[in-house]
Write an enzyme that holds these catalytic residues in place. Sequence first.
Site, PDB file in Angstrom:
ATOM      1  N   ASP A  39     140.754  -2.967  98.069  1.00 18.30           N
ATOM      2  CA  ASP A  39     139.491  -3.585  97.668  1.00 18.30           C
ATOM      3  C   ASP A  39     139.744  -5.069  97.433  1.00 18.30           C
ATOM      4  OD1 ASP A  39     136.687  -2.203  96.493  1.00 18.30           O
ATOM      5  OD2 ASP A  39     137.036  -4.266  95.826  1.00 18.30           O
ATOM      6  N   ASP A  59     141.172  -8.672 101.267  1.00 19.64           N
ATOM      7  CA  ASP A  59     139.898  -9.173 101.763  1.00 19.64           C
ATOM      8  C   ASP A  59     139.782  -8.768 103.229  1.00 19.64           C
ATOM      9  OD1 ASP A  59     137.737 -10.582 102.687  1.00 19.64           O
ATOM     10  OD2 ASP A  59     138.429 -12.547 101.998  1.00 19.64           O
ATOM     11  N   VAL A  60     138.881  -7.852 103.531  1.00 14.99           N
ATOM     12  CA  VAL A  60     138.804  -7.322 104.894  1.00 14.99           C
ATOM     13  C   VAL A  60     138.309  -8.352 105.894  1.00 14.99           C
ATOM     14  CG1 VAL A  60     138.522  -4.928 104.144  1.00 14.99           C
ATOM     15  CG2 VAL A  60     136.486  -6.342 104.570  1.00 14.99           C
ATOM     16  N   ASN A  86     135.345   1.748 104.531  1.00 10.85           N
ATOM     17  CA  ASN A  86     134.153   1.870 103.706  1.00 10.85           C
ATOM     18  C   ASN A  86     133.658   0.544 103.134  1.00 10.85           C
ATOM     19  OD1 ASN A  86     132.330   3.438 101.680  1.00 10.85           O
ATOM     20  ND2 ASN A  86     133.713   2.281 100.350  1.00 10.85           N
ATOM     21  N   TYR A 159     121.884  -6.318 106.574  1.00  8.74           N
ATOM     22  CA  TYR A 159     122.464  -4.990 106.339  1.00  8.74           C
ATOM     23  C   TYR A 159     122.077  -4.038 107.464  1.00  8.74           C
ATOM     24  CZ  TYR A 159     124.151  -0.900 103.843  1.00  8.74           C
ATOM     25  OH  TYR A 159     124.849   0.233 103.485  1.00  8.74           O
ATOM     26  N   LYS A 163     124.822  -2.471 110.143  1.00  3.87           N
ATOM     27  CA  LYS A 163     125.061  -1.030 110.219  1.00  3.87           C
ATOM     28  C   LYS A 163     124.677  -0.456 111.578  1.00  3.87           C
ATOM     29  CE  LYS A 163     126.887  -0.549 106.170  1.00  3.87           C
ATOM     30  NZ  LYS A 163     128.314  -0.195 106.029  1.00  3.87           N
ATOM     31  N   THR A 194     125.196   3.095  93.901  1.00  7.58           N
ATOM     32  CA  THR A 194     126.445   2.336  93.897  1.00  7.58           C
ATOM     33  C   THR A 194     126.121   0.906  93.477  1.00  7.58           C
ATOM     34  OG1 THR A 194     126.326   1.488  96.166  1.00  7.58           O
ATOM     35  CG2 THR A 194     127.259   3.698  95.881  1.00  7.58           C
TER      36      THR A 194
END
Length: 266
Positions: A39, A59-60, A86, A159, A163, A194
């Site tokens: 994360d 950090d992705v 995720n 978003y 997606k 969440t």
Amino acid sequence: MDTLRIDRRVVLVTGAASGIGWEIARTCAAEGATVHLADISDAVHDAARQLTAIAHVCDVTDPDAVRALVDGIVESSGRLDVAFLNAGINGVPSPLQPGGAIDELSFAAWQRVLSVNLDGLFHCLQQTARVMKTQRAGSIVVTASTAGLRAEPRVSYPYVASKAAVVGLVRQAALELARFGVRVNALAPGPVVTNIGGTAPRSESSTAAWEDSIPMRRWGRPSDIAGLALLLASDASSWMTGSIHVADGGASALTQVSSSELPGPE
């Protein structure tokens, strides 16, 4: 069922400090897997301690950091069997909210969401696939969304766009990796409680509007997603790849909003 067992597997979960990621990590740890939590938040250390798991701050959106993460997991645990990709963000107003209309949304907000949800996924998918192709085995499970399968006016433009692109990436990668013994599938949750939209409390009207769009009459919980995640990690789904698996309380079977709710001239 023995085919659901993952007790000898090495698992990576990104976006694992809270929410769906943490619940998936908890479920895998409870099943005996060696779990690596990643994360961007330092809170991942506390999350990992609760599970006797291994924490990584990553950090992705940084391709070098993602490569180092995956290489480190293979070096310490010997292999990588399952990757739950995720990590994701939103926190941008929807077209039904002030500032969320297509002619009002800032490009900076658009880029911020896409950099994590799409670019970040690409980096993670690329590096986990690199390892699993060599192993000739593995399961990659990506968190998509019902917002990637249809228009959802209560969700922001970036978003929804990110997606929808995630769904395409999953299907494309599944075709390439199938003959290497690597499966690629996606979870498509509906509205789940969440912190993806931020930690500020939701308005009562917004909460009620979302609940009204769900036939089961409640928001999802991370635990509602974890069982499906376990299935996709295990040999019980050994003939499943390129699939998008919806868990949304029946919401996608309904039209989300009426035409009268859509924005328009006074």
